[in-house]
Design a protein around this motif. Structure first.
Motif, PDB file in Angstrom:
ATOM      1  N   GLY A   6       0.807  -1.219   0.000  1.00 39.79           N
ATOM      2  CA  GLY A   6       0.000   0.000   0.000  1.00 39.79           C
ATOM      3  C   GLY A   6       0.839   1.266   0.000  1.00 39.79           C
ATOM      4  O   GLY A   6       0.560   2.211  -0.748  1.00 39.79           O
ATOM      5  N   GLN A   7       1.872   1.306   0.826  1.00 38.44           N
ATOM      6  CA  GLN A   7       2.711   2.500   0.906  1.00 38.44           C
ATOM      7  C   GLN A   7       3.472   2.714  -0.401  1.00 38.44           C
ATOM      8  O   GLN A   7       3.600   3.841  -0.886  1.00 38.44           O
ATOM      9  CB  GLN A   7       3.693   2.377   2.065  1.00 38.44           C
ATOM     10  N   MET A   8       3.941   1.640  -0.989  1.00 39.26           N
ATOM     11  CA  MET A   8       4.648   1.751  -2.256  1.00 39.26           C
ATOM     12  C   MET A   8       3.716   2.224  -3.360  1.00 39.26           C
ATOM     13  O   MET A   8       4.100   3.018  -4.234  1.00 39.26           O
ATOM     14  CB  MET A   8       5.261   0.412  -2.636  1.00 39.26           C
ATOM     15  N   ALA A   9       2.470   1.749  -3.323  1.00 41.17           N
ATOM     16  CA  ALA A   9       1.488   2.173  -4.327  1.00 41.17           C
ATOM     17  C   ALA A   9       1.301   3.684  -4.297  1.00 41.17           C
ATOM     18  O   ALA A   9       1.287   4.349  -5.339  1.00 41.17           O
ATOM     19  CB  ALA A   9       0.160   1.471  -4.081  1.00 41.17           C
ATOM     20  N   GLU A  10       1.179   4.225  -3.101  1.00 41.92           N
ATOM     21  CA  GLU A  10       1.001   5.670  -2.956  1.00 41.92           C
ATOM     22  C   GLU A  10       2.200   6.437  -3.496  1.00 41.92           C
ATOM     23  O   GLU A  10       2.069   7.444  -4.196  1.00 41.92           O
ATOM     24  CB  GLU A  10       0.772   6.004  -1.484  1.00 41.92           C
ATOM     25  N   ASN A  11       3.385   5.928  -3.205  1.00 48.20           N
ATOM     26  CA  ASN A  11       4.609   6.584  -3.634  1.00 48.20           C
ATOM     27  C   ASN A  11       4.769   6.550  -5.150  1.00 48.20           C
ATOM     28  O   ASN A  11       5.145   7.547  -5.781  1.00 48.20           O
ATOM     29  CB  ASN A  11       5.807   5.912  -2.967  1.00 48.20           C
ATOM     30  N   LEU A  12       4.501   5.393  -5.750  1.00 50.22           N
ATOM     31  CA  LEU A  12       4.599   5.271  -7.206  1.00 50.22           C
ATOM     32  C   LEU A  12       3.608   6.192  -7.898  1.00 50.22           C
ATOM     33  O   LEU A  12       3.920   6.820  -8.918  1.00 50.22           O
ATOM     34  CB  LEU A  12       4.360   3.818  -7.627  1.00 50.22           C
ATOM     35  N   GLU A  13       2.420   6.275  -7.351  1.00 52.86           N
ATOM     36  CA  GLU A  13       1.404   7.134  -7.958  1.00 52.86           C
ATOM     37  C   GLU A  13       1.834   8.599  -7.900  1.00 52.86           C
ATOM     38  O   GLU A  13       1.671   9.352  -8.868  1.00 52.86           O
ATOM     39  CB  GLU A  13       0.067   6.939  -7.252  1.00 52.86           C
ATOM     40  N   LYS A  14       2.424   8.999  -6.790  1.00 53.25           N
ATOM     41  CA  LYS A  14       2.871  10.384  -6.644  1.00 53.25           C
ATOM     42  C   LYS A  14       4.011  10.717  -7.597  1.00 53.25           C
ATOM     43  O   LYS A  14       4.171  11.877  -7.991  1.00 53.25           O
ATOM     44  CB  LYS A  14       3.324  10.644  -5.204  1.00 53.25           C
ATOM     45  N   SER A  15       4.790   9.739  -7.988  1.00 53.39           N
ATOM     46  CA  SER A  15       5.908  10.006  -8.892  1.00 53.39           C
ATOM     47  C   SER A  15       5.429  10.483 -10.251  1.00 53.39           C
ATOM     48  O   SER A  15       6.119  11.237 -10.938  1.00 53.39           O
ATOM     49  CB  SER A  15       6.773   8.754  -9.069  1.00 53.39           C
ATOM     50  N   GLY A  16       4.253  10.036 -10.662  1.00 54.89           N
ATOM     51  CA  GLY A  16       3.710  10.445 -11.950  1.00 54.89           C
ATOM     52  C   GLY A  16       4.413   9.835 -13.148  1.00 54.89           C
ATOM     53  O   GLY A  16       4.133  10.222 -14.294  1.00 54.89           O
ATOM     54  N   LEU A  17       5.321   8.877 -12.930  1.00 56.75           N
ATOM     55  CA  LEU A  17       6.086   8.291 -14.018  1.00 56.75           C
ATOM     56  C   LEU A  17       5.403   7.039 -14.553  1.00 56.75           C
ATOM     57  O   LEU A  17       4.706   6.335 -13.813  1.00 56.75           O
ATOM     58  CB  LEU A  17       7.491   7.915 -13.539  1.00 56.75           C
ATOM     59  N   PRO A  18       5.596   6.738 -15.830  1.00 59.77           N
ATOM     60  CA  PRO A  18       5.115   5.452 -16.343  1.00 59.77           C
ATOM     61  C   PRO A  18       5.890   4.319 -15.686  1.00 59.77           C
ATOM     62  O   PRO A  18       7.076   4.460 -15.372  1.00 59.77           O
ATOM     63  CB  PRO A  18       5.392   5.529 -17.847  1.00 59.77           C
ATOM     64  N   ILE A  19       5.215   3.207 -15.468  1.00 59.17           N
ATOM     65  CA  ILE A  19       5.804   2.066 -14.774  1.00 59.17           C
ATOM     66  C   ILE A  19       5.665   0.831 -15.646  1.00 59.17           C
ATOM     67  O   ILE A  19       4.609   0.589 -16.248  1.00 59.17           O
ATOM     68  CB  ILE A  19       5.111   1.822 -13.417  1.00 59.17           C
ATOM     69  N   VAL A  20       6.727   0.041 -15.712  1.00 63.44           N
ATOM     70  CA  VAL A  20       6.695  -1.231 -16.428  1.00 63.44           C
ATOM     71  C   VAL A  20       7.040  -2.334 -15.428  1.00 63.44           C
ATOM     72  O   VAL A  20       8.093  -2.286 -14.783  1.00 63.44           O
ATOM     73  CB  VAL A  20       7.694  -1.251 -17.605  1.00 63.44           C
ATOM     74  N   ALA A  21       6.144  -3.296 -15.288  1.00 66.86           N
ATOM     75  CA  ALA A  21       6.373  -4.446 -14.405  1.00 66.86           C
ATOM     76  C   ALA A  21       6.710  -5.655 -15.266  1.00 66.86           C
ATOM     77  O   ALA A  21       5.961  -5.987 -16.188  1.00 66.86           O
ATOM     78  CB  ALA A  21       5.142  -4.719 -13.555  1.00 66.86           C
ATOM     79  N   ILE A  22       7.812  -6.321 -14.965  1.00 68.47           N
ATOM     80  CA  ILE A  22       8.276  -7.446 -15.784  1.00 68.47           C
ATOM     81  C   ILE A  22       8.392  -8.697 -14.926  1.00 68.47           C
ATOM     82  O   ILE A  22       9.124  -8.716 -13.933  1.00 68.47           O
ATOM     83  CB  ILE A  22       9.634  -7.138 -16.437  1.00 68.47           C
ATOM     84  N   GLY A  23       7.649  -9.733 -15.309  1.00 70.77           N
ATOM     85  CA  GLY A  23       7.737 -11.021 -14.633  1.00 70.77           C
ATOM     86  C   GLY A  23       6.815 -11.177 -13.438  1.00 70.77           C
ATOM     87  O   GLY A  23       7.065 -12.007 -12.566  1.00 70.77           O
ATOM     88  N   LEU A  24       5.711 -10.439 -13.407  1.00 70.88           N
ATOM     89  CA  LEU A  24       4.807 -10.479 -12.264  1.00 70.88           C
ATOM     90  C   LEU A  24       4.085 -11.826 -12.194  1.00 70.88           C
ATOM     91  O   LEU A  24       3.556 -12.314 -13.187  1.00 70.88           O
ATOM     92  CB  LEU A  24       3.785  -9.345 -12.370  1.00 70.88           C
ATOM     93  N   GLY A  25       4.072 -12.413 -10.986  1.00 72.55           N
ATOM     94  CA  GLY A  25       3.453 -13.716 -10.807  1.00 72.55           C
ATOM     95  C   GLY A  25       2.436 -13.730  -9.687  1.00 72.55           C
ATOM     96  O   GLY A  25       2.507 -12.944  -8.738  1.00 72.55           O
ATOM     97  N   ALA A  26       1.468 -14.640  -9.826  1.00 72.27           N
ATOM     98  CA  ALA A  26       0.453 -14.849  -8.798  1.00 72.27           C
ATOM     99  C   ALA A  26       0.776 -16.119  -8.031  1.00 72.27           C
ATOM    100  O   ALA A  26       1.254 -17.095  -8.610  1.00 72.27           O
ATOM    101  CB  ALA A  26      -0.931 -14.968  -9.435  1.00 72.27           C
ATOM    102  N   GLN A  27       0.522 -16.110  -6.737  1.00 76.13           N
ATOM    103  CA  GLN A  27       0.831 -17.269  -5.907  1.00 76.13           C
ATOM    104  C   GLN A  27      -0.433 -17.788  -5.232  1.00 76.13           C
ATOM    105  O   GLN A  27      -1.081 -17.090  -4.462  1.00 76.13           O
ATOM    106  CB  GLN A  27       1.871 -16.915  -4.843  1.00 76.13           C
ATOM    107  N   ALA A  28      -0.769 -19.023  -5.572  1.00 76.87           N
ATOM    108  CA  ALA A  28      -1.876 -19.732  -4.932  1.00 76.87           C
ATOM    109  C   ALA A  28      -1.484 -21.199  -4.834  1.00 76.87           C
ATOM    110  O   ALA A  28      -0.469 -21.624  -5.387  1.00 76.87           O
ATOM    111  CB  ALA A  28      -3.164 -19.569  -5.735  1.00 76.87           C
ATOM    112  N   ASN A  29      -2.291 -21.982  -4.141  1.00 76.09           N
ATOM    113  CA  ASN A  29      -1.960 -23.394  -3.970  1.00 76.09           C
ATOM    114  C   ASN A  29      -1.980 -24.148  -5.289  1.00 76.09           C
ATOM    115  O   ASN A  29      -1.202 -25.078  -5.502  1.00 76.09           O
ATOM    116  CB  ASN A  29      -2.923 -24.045  -2.980  1.00 76.09           C
ATOM    117  N   SER A  30      -2.888 -23.761  -6.176  1.00 80.85           N
ATOM    118  CA  SER A  30      -2.990 -24.419  -7.475  1.00 80.85           C
ATOM    119  C   SER A  30      -3.775 -23.529  -8.421  1.00 80.85           C
ATOM    120  O   SER A  30      -4.318 -22.489  -8.022  1.00 80.85           O
ATOM    121  CB  SER A  30      -3.692 -25.779  -7.341  1.00 80.85           C
TER     122      SER A  30
END
Length: 413
Positions: A110-134
């Motif tokens: 949550g805190q990082m989300a607020e900070n990234l939003e305030k930066s106003g910069l475009p963001i690229v996320a590479i390799g994002l994964g979801a974690q669940a049992n299956s």
């Protein structure tokens, strides 16, 4: 997980468009990579806490961070996950986040989300994964992590026309879709393109098919709390401890395992140390177990050294995807023992051979391991070329300049 990162000295900032500050629009965007330090230096002499923070609490993080940084030729500087919005604005035109399995109930950004939003910069996320049992389960996110993913998606200036989130696969993309975060690109892990040459599958196959049976075996060790894989690891460790062709037991996480790999037994909680003993060589006395750790247990702090040692082994097998994937990139065979959605998804999207832990019920022998691996080198190379093409298009669409070798992999030559 990825942790806080050292901040480079700020410099004057142009506008994120690259215009209006004396900076030509044709110049490459300056990239802020959110990762600690690209080089841990003389880590042989480093304090454990410094090393543990530097690897983001998991040595496997080094694989995809090293890969991403080798894939981008823009001017790159490294910053902390906790860097201020002002620092990011003053030093970069675009933010790149090397991602792991952040989408799960184990995180709160949550805190990082607020900070990234305030930066106003475009963001690229590479390799994002979801974690669940299956695959049969949906992920559970904290409000903070959901907001983090939403901020990343909303920062995309081209909207849905060109995704700015490159996921580990279709499962993660589908989970994001269910959360209303649509348009991500299912791709895999960027460590799929760590080896810079095309034709990787043929090289792996040539080395593997030359063996009647694998001799030296590296075990990509799991976690002492993973009871459901304990008997599997006992068998793999027995195969690894061949007197003529000895292997190694490489650990990545968590802290107790990594401390044991460095012989720091006095710094390990006694209960955790007892569990590591039980998970690895329970038939040894406690003093014999510590000697075993010194002889066989390893952890690595830079990718080239890690890959070089795997190149000396016939097979790497275990529950750690990146430990196995690095062997594949070093032109040696690997087999991931999958235990959840994240490891299976990574294997499926990068062509790394895998077997579900639940299916490994029979005694494990070298013959059995050889028969478990069905590796088609041509299919692997086609898949890798197609994946590299999509990855190239993703980088270019997000105004990141790709390394030339990615084009060679995509072209297959």
């Amino acid at each position: 997980m990825l942790e806080d990162i050292v901040i480079d000295t700020p410099v004057d900032r142009p506008h994120s468009s690259g215009q209006g500050s004396g900076r030509a629009s044709s110049q490459p965007l300056r990239v802020a990579v959110l990762w600690k330090t690209p080089n841990l230096g003389l880590y042989s002499n480093a304090a454990f806490d410094d090393l543990y923070t530097g690897i983001g609490h998991n040595n496997g993080n080094l694989a995809f961070v090293h890969s991403i940084c080798s894939h981008i030729t823009n001017p790159v500087k490294h910053f902390s996950w906790g860097s201020s919005a002002e620092t990011l604005r003053n030093n970069a035109d675009i933010i790149v986040i090397p991602c792991a399995n952040q989408l799960g109930r184990h995180t709160d950004y949550g805190q990082m989300a607020e900070n990234l939003e305030k930066s106003g910069l475009p963001i690229v996320a590479i390799g994002l994964g979801a974690q669940a049992n299956s695959y049969d389960h949906d992920i559970e996110l904290s409000p903070g992590t959901l907001r983090w993913a939403q901020v990343i998606a909303a920062s995309n200036p081209s909207s849905a026309a060109s995704p700015n989130i490159y996921t580990r696969g279709a499962y993660t993309t589908a989970q994001l879709d269910k959360l209303g975060i649509t348009g991500s690109l299912p791709g895999g892990c960027p460590s799929h393109f760590l080896n810079q040459a095309p034709g990787l599958g043929r090289k792996i196959h040539a080395n593997w098919s030359a063996l009647d049976l694998p001799r030296s075996i590296t075990v990509a060790g799991g976690h002492q709390a993973w009871v459901k894989t304990r008997e599997i690891e006992h068998q793999l460790i027995a195969l690894m401890m061949d007197p003529i062709a000895p292997g190694q037991y490489i650990v990545q996480s968590m802290g107790e395992m990594i401390k044991a790999s460095r012989g720091l037994f006095d710094g390990i909680d006694p209960h955790a140390l007892k569990e590591i003993h039980r998970h690895t060589v329970p038939h040894y006395s406690f003093e014999e177990f510590k000697a075993w750790c010194r002889n066989y247990m390893r952890s690595y702090y830079d990718v080239p050294a890690w890959m070089d040692t795997l190149r000396q082994q016939d097979l790497t097998i275990g529950c750690r995807y990146h430990g196995v994937a690095l062997a594949i990139q070093a032109e040696r065979m690997g087999l991931t023992v999958t235990i959840d959605s994240r490891t299976r998804e990574l294997c499926e999207n990068t062509g790394v051979p895998y077997a579900d832990a639940a299916d490994l019920t029979a005694p494990l022998t070298r013959n059995r391991l050889k028969s478990l691996i069905a590796f088609d080198p041509d299919a692997y190379d086609r898949h890798r070329a197609e994946s590299a093409t999509r990855y190239l298009d993703f980088l270019v669409a997000n105004r990141l300049q790709p390394a030339h070798f990615l084009k060679s992999i995509a072209a297959g030559k």
